[in-house]
Design a protein around this motif. Sequence first.
Motif, PDB file in Angstrom:
ATOM      1  N   GLY A  74       0.731  -1.295   0.009  1.00 40.71           N
ATOM      2  CA  GLY A  74      -0.025   0.005   0.045  1.00 40.71           C
ATOM      3  C   GLY A  74       0.972   1.246   0.045  1.00 40.71           C
ATOM      4  N   ILE A  75       2.009   1.200  -0.604  1.00 40.06           N
ATOM      5  CA  ILE A  75       2.979   2.461  -0.847  1.00 40.06           C
ATOM      6  C   ILE A  75       3.576   2.623   0.728  1.00 40.06           C
ATOM      7  N   GLY A  76       4.173   1.446   1.605  1.00 40.41           N
ATOM      8  CA  GLY A  76       4.869   1.609   2.782  1.00 40.41           C
ATOM      9  C   GLY A  76       3.727   1.788   3.953  1.00 40.41           C
ATOM     10  N   VAL A  77       2.573   1.261   4.020  1.00 43.37           N
ATOM     11  CA  VAL A  77       1.499   1.549   4.912  1.00 43.37           C
ATOM     12  C   VAL A  77       1.310   0.051   5.678  1.00 43.37           C
ATOM     13  N   LEU A  78       1.821  -0.982   5.211  1.00 40.29           N
ATOM     14  CA  LEU A  78       1.379  -2.124   5.774  1.00 40.29           C
ATOM     15  C   LEU A  78       2.821  -3.058   6.490  1.00 40.29           C
ATOM     16  N   ASN A  79       3.552  -2.204   7.162  1.00 39.43           N
ATOM     17  CA  ASN A  79       4.857  -2.778   7.475  1.00 39.43           C
ATOM     18  C   ASN A  79       4.476  -4.096   8.526  1.00 39.43           C
ATOM     19  N   VAL A  80       3.483  -3.984   9.191  1.00 43.75           N
ATOM     20  CA  VAL A  80       2.782  -5.374  10.071  1.00 43.75           C
ATOM     21  C   VAL A  80       2.094  -6.128   9.169  1.00 43.75           C
ATOM     22  N   GLY A  81       1.863  -6.066   8.005  1.00 44.20           N
ATOM     23  CA  GLY A  81       1.060  -6.845   7.042  1.00 44.20           C
ATOM     24  C   GLY A  81      -0.376  -6.609   6.995  1.00 44.20           C
ATOM     25  N   HIS A  82      -0.923  -7.343   5.874  1.00 49.96           N
ATOM     26  CA  HIS A  82      -2.452  -6.736   5.819  1.00 49.96           C
ATOM     27  C   HIS A  82      -3.286  -7.401   6.883  1.00 49.96           C
ATOM     28  N   ARG A  83      -3.949  -6.793   7.484  1.00 51.34           N
ATOM     29  CA  ARG A  83      -4.983  -7.540   8.438  1.00 51.34           C
ATOM     30  C   ARG A  83      -4.319  -7.835   9.432  1.00 51.34           C
ATOM     31  N   HIS A  84      -3.344  -7.377  10.387  1.00 54.63           N
ATOM     32  CA  HIS A  84      -2.812  -8.042  11.114  1.00 54.63           C
ATOM     33  C   HIS A  84      -3.804  -8.288  12.250  1.00 54.63           C
ATOM     34  N   PRO A  85      -3.786  -9.762  12.872  1.00 56.08           N
ATOM     35  CA  PRO A  85      -4.933 -10.047  13.776  1.00 56.08           C
ATOM     36  C   PRO A  85      -5.079  -8.955  14.953  1.00 56.08           C
ATOM     37  N   LYS A  86      -4.090  -8.507  15.428  1.00 56.44           N
ATOM     38  CA  LYS A  86      -4.253  -7.908  16.537  1.00 56.44           C
ATOM     39  C   LYS A  86      -4.882  -6.473  16.248  1.00 56.44           C
ATOM     40  N   VAL A  87      -4.476  -5.904  15.107  1.00 51.70           N
ATOM     41  CA  VAL A  87      -4.963  -4.513  14.994  1.00 51.70           C
ATOM     42  C   VAL A  87      -6.391  -4.695  14.330  1.00 51.70           C
ATOM     43  N   VAL A  88      -6.711  -5.704  13.602  1.00 51.11           N
ATOM     44  CA  VAL A  88      -8.232  -5.938  13.164  1.00 51.11           C
ATOM     45  C   VAL A  88      -8.948  -6.096  14.519  1.00 51.11           C
ATOM     46  N   ALA A  89      -8.634  -6.766  15.573  1.00 47.84           N
ATOM     47  CA  ALA A  89      -9.412  -6.980  16.831  1.00 47.84           C
ATOM     48  C   ALA A  89      -9.583  -5.808  17.480  1.00 47.84           C
ATOM     49  N   ALA A  90      -8.524  -5.032  17.746  1.00 48.66           N
ATOM     50  CA  ALA A  90      -8.634  -3.458  18.244  1.00 48.66           C
ATOM     51  C   ALA A  90      -9.340  -2.709  17.694  1.00 48.66           C
ATOM     52  N   VAL A  91      -9.384  -2.770  16.159  1.00 42.43           N
ATOM     53  CA  VAL A  91     -10.613  -1.771  15.405  1.00 42.43           C
ATOM     54  C   VAL A  91     -11.791  -2.267  15.526  1.00 42.43           C
ATOM     55  N   LYS A  92     -12.152  -3.642  15.554  1.00 41.84           N
ATOM     56  CA  LYS A  92     -13.568  -3.972  15.975  1.00 41.84           C
ATOM     57  C   LYS A  92     -14.007  -3.729  17.237  1.00 41.84           C
ATOM     58  N   ALA A  93     -13.226  -4.007  18.158  1.00 43.04           N
ATOM     59  CA  ALA A  93     -13.342  -3.828  19.670  1.00 43.04           C
ATOM     60  C   ALA A  93     -13.736  -2.216  19.733  1.00 43.04           C
ATOM     61  N   GLN A  94     -13.154  -1.286  19.008  1.00 45.72           N
ATOM     62  CA  GLN A  94     -13.500   0.107  19.125  1.00 45.72           C
ATOM     63  C   GLN A  94     -14.712   0.575  18.641  1.00 45.72           C
ATOM     64  N   LEU A  95     -15.123  -0.267  17.340  1.00 44.45           N
ATOM     65  CA  LEU A  95     -16.351  -0.102  16.667  1.00 44.45           C
ATOM     66  C   LEU A  95     -17.747  -0.311  17.521  1.00 44.45           C
ATOM     67  N   ASP A  96     -17.224  -1.552  18.473  1.00 42.00           N
ATOM     68  CA  ASP A  96     -18.458  -1.699  19.410  1.00 42.00           C
ATOM     69  C   ASP A  96     -18.678  -0.697  20.690  1.00 42.00           C
ATOM     70  N   LYS A  97     -17.607   0.424  20.633  1.00 48.48           N
ATOM     71  CA  LYS A  97     -17.906   1.425  21.701  1.00 48.48           C
ATOM     72  C   LYS A  97     -18.049   2.912  21.181  1.00 48.48           C
ATOM     73  N   LEU A  98     -16.918   3.055  20.124  1.00 48.93           N
ATOM     74  CA  LEU A  98     -17.295   4.603  19.645  1.00 48.93           C
ATOM     75  C   LEU A  98     -16.695   4.749  18.353  1.00 48.93           C
ATOM     76  N   MET A  99     -17.447   5.298  17.344  1.00 45.58           N
ATOM     77  CA  MET A  99     -16.862   5.770  16.253  1.00 45.58           C
ATOM     78  C   MET A  99     -16.509   7.107  15.838  1.00 45.58           C
ATOM     79  N   HIS A 100     -16.975   8.169  16.280  1.00 50.59           N
ATOM     80  CA  HIS A 100     -16.745   9.338  16.093  1.00 50.59           C
ATOM     81  C   HIS A 100     -17.398  10.479  17.122  1.00 50.59           C
ATOM     82  N   THR A 101     -16.585  11.395  17.654  1.00 49.40           N
ATOM     83  CA  THR A 101     -17.246  12.442  18.157  1.00 49.40           C
ATOM     84  C   THR A 101     -16.669  13.790  17.710  1.00 49.40           C
ATOM     85  N   CYS A 102     -15.432  14.011  17.025  1.00 51.48           N
ATOM     86  CA  CYS A 102     -14.426  14.842  16.675  1.00 51.48           C
ATOM     87  C   CYS A 102     -13.835  15.164  18.003  1.00 51.48           C
TER      88      CYS A 102
END
Length: 425
Positions: free
Chosen positions: A49-77
């Motif tokens: 992705g032009i140097g974006v994926l140093n820890v690889g596509h869809r690293h499991p720990k990152v995917v899990a962290a994003v999913k957990a955050q989606l269950d709590k809060l997406m945006h307030t600014c």
Amino acid sequence: MSSNAELNELKRKYVAAGAASPATAFADRAENAEIWDADGNRFIDFAGGIGVLNVGHRHPKVVAAVKAQLDKLMHTCQTVMPYEGYVKVAEKLSQIVPVRGHAKVMLANSGAEALENAVKIARAATGRSNVICFDGGYHGRTFFTMAMNGKVAPYQSDFGPMPGTVFRAPFPVPYHGVSEDEAIRGLKMTLKTDANPKDTAAIVLEPVLGEGGFYPASTSFLTKIREICDEHGILMIIDEVQSGFGRTGKMFAIEHSGVEPDIMTMAKSMADGMPISAIVGTDKVMDASGPNSLGGTYTGSPTACAAALAVMDVFEEENILEKSQALGDKLAKRFNDWAGKFDCIDNVRNMGSMAAFELVSNKADHTPNAELAAALCKKAREEGLILLSCGMYGNTIRFLMPVTIQDDVLNEGLDIIESCLESLT
């Protein structure tokens, strides 16, 4: 699910020509260093992705962290109602980014946005307006960062006059005839003839040129830039958007030199594909502008912050910096083997896994061969490998595969390159 052919027709009809990818395969799913397109074809990803994926596509720990955050809060600014992730990312970055003194942080969305804000902050802190950048540098596609780029096409060509008060100096690339001494002389001449030091807010540079060709700045050059900045009260801004987050074998490329800048920018592999960037600087500098002067609706979003925190955990838990250095060693060995086998390969280089080589038509005078670079990238894609070129002359082949790439996938991709070179030369 739509096919590649169906998606290409939609692209032709509805996507602006200047934004449309020339690639005809559409990514459907990915895992670590592999991508499958809409027709089920597999590709090895040496672009990340032009140097974006140093820890690889869809690293499991990152995917899990994003999913957990989606269950709590997406945006307030965060300027309306802040949240934990923003301040936790700021805390973590302030601890690991090697700027002078106590660090403070602003989060943004992209590398270009980070550079724009770094210049705003530098102007506020110094009361000056001029910015000096370097030949071959790349800092983004917004209007001010376009002016900062040290390459006209394709970033400036169609967009009219660029903003003023941006000045240029040579970047040392001895291979192409620009020595360190000449680069420093050029910078000093810029300060004499174009950018009065008393009106100059910042000198901005990449410690390793990204789009400009993967050329590293030496420790002595970076030290001299630091000295010139100190002499004139100019802020030193280091752009680590492409070289940061482990690509060079250290968290940030500037760490190889021991030089401490006033401000650093970062993005790309900071959050494994989630859009986030950061401006980190000395507290006095970062606090120079007034209330509500910095920010944006989506800057440092909760989901992106969750991803960034997970990425920093992965670096510690999986020894990513050591893996980056080991990957760089493997690439350097293979490149050197190729340089002995193919007359077209020259100037093999790497800093950690930020690795590249030149394609030339004549090694004796380093004649760039951009046509061969384009042909190699095209043929590699046909063989299932995503490969990128770069550089002022378009002849550098750069490598940005995930640091976490499996050895068998890495070797398969390198074998494809070797086979392509054999058929093209």
